[in-house]
Scaffold this active site. Structure first.
Site, PDB file in Angstrom:
ATOM      1  N   ASN A 167       2.996   9.349 -19.532  1.00  0.00           N
ATOM      2  CA  ASN A 167       3.635   9.096 -18.467  1.00  0.00           C
ATOM      3  C   ASN A 167       2.994   9.066 -17.324  1.00  0.00           C
ATOM      4  OD1 ASN A 167       6.540   8.683 -19.979  1.00  0.00           O
ATOM      5  ND2 ASN A 167       5.716  11.002 -20.239  1.00  0.00           N
ATOM      6  N   HIS A 184       0.672  -1.140   0.151  1.00  0.00           N
ATOM      7  CA  HIS A 184       0.034  -0.020  -0.109  1.00  0.00           C
ATOM      8  C   HIS A 184       0.772   1.056   0.026  1.00  0.00           C
ATOM      9  CE1 HIS A 184      -3.403   2.499   1.952  1.00  0.00           C
ATOM     10  NE2 HIS A 184      -3.219   2.689   0.838  1.00  0.00           N
ATOM     11  N   ASP A 242       6.283   6.241 -21.558  1.00  0.00           N
ATOM     12  CA  ASP A 242       6.221   6.220 -23.066  1.00  0.00           C
ATOM     13  C   ASP A 242       7.760   5.610 -23.194  1.00  0.00           C
ATOM     14  OD1 ASP A 242       7.954   8.421 -22.792  1.00  0.00           O
ATOM     15  OD2 ASP A 242       6.353   9.939 -23.381  1.00  0.00           O
TER      16      ASP A 242
END
Length: 166
Positions: free
Chosen positions: A125, A20, A28
């Site tokens: 991204n 967590h 990219d």
């Protein structure tokens, strides 16, 4: 063999190591990945593997509470933004903004791992924050559920579409 699961050994191992609030990036083909990063390179040729496919596959195996990306995605590449919204619809994830420079200079160094795609899409991204299953945790009647988990449960149940607030 893992049927209907991610079969790339490095990616499957990285996913299994998430906890967590751990951060992972899907980028990219041109993203400047730091040398020190745990790099999982799925880029083969232009568009293969595509960042959209990678994120959709990850979301089938990982709970994500937030996806952070450059705000230009929404304003300068609306088609990809809508596709990303569709991928994250019903996941309970929120959208947050960070500049491309922040993604490169801060998030990339904090990520547990970075998955490089073959995508040539501008602003493709994404920094994603791992979460826990909001239904499996707090399932005991004697445990008081946190408000954030109540909200995420509702977002999942209602198939809420996330939206970046600019």
């Amino acid at each position: 063999m893992r049927a209907n699961r991610i079969i790339h050994p490095g990616l499957a191992e990285a996913i299994a190591s998430l906890g967590h609030s751990d951060l992972l990036l899907v980028t990219d083909a041109g993203f400047p990945i730091p040398r020190c990063a745990n790099r999982i390179d799925l880029g083969f040729t232009k568009g293969v593997a595509d960042v959209r496919d990678i994120m959709a596959s990850l979301l089938s195996e990982v709970f994500i509470e937030d996806a952070t990306f450059a705000p230009e995605l929404k304003t300068h590449h609306p088609k990809l933004y809508r596709e990303v919204q569709a991928i994250f619809t019903g996941t309970g994830a929120t959208f947050s903004a960070a500049s491309h420079e922040e993604l490169c200079d801060d998030y990339a160094y904090r990520a547990k791992f970075i998955v490089r795609s073959g995508s040539f899409d501008p602003w493709a991204n994404f920094a994603m924050t791992a979460s826990t299953d909001p239904f499996a945790w707090f399932d005991d009647d004697d445990v008081r559920i946190l408000p954030a988990y109540i909200e995420r449960r509702e977002q999942i149940r209602s198939s809420a579409v996330p939206d970046l607030q600019l």
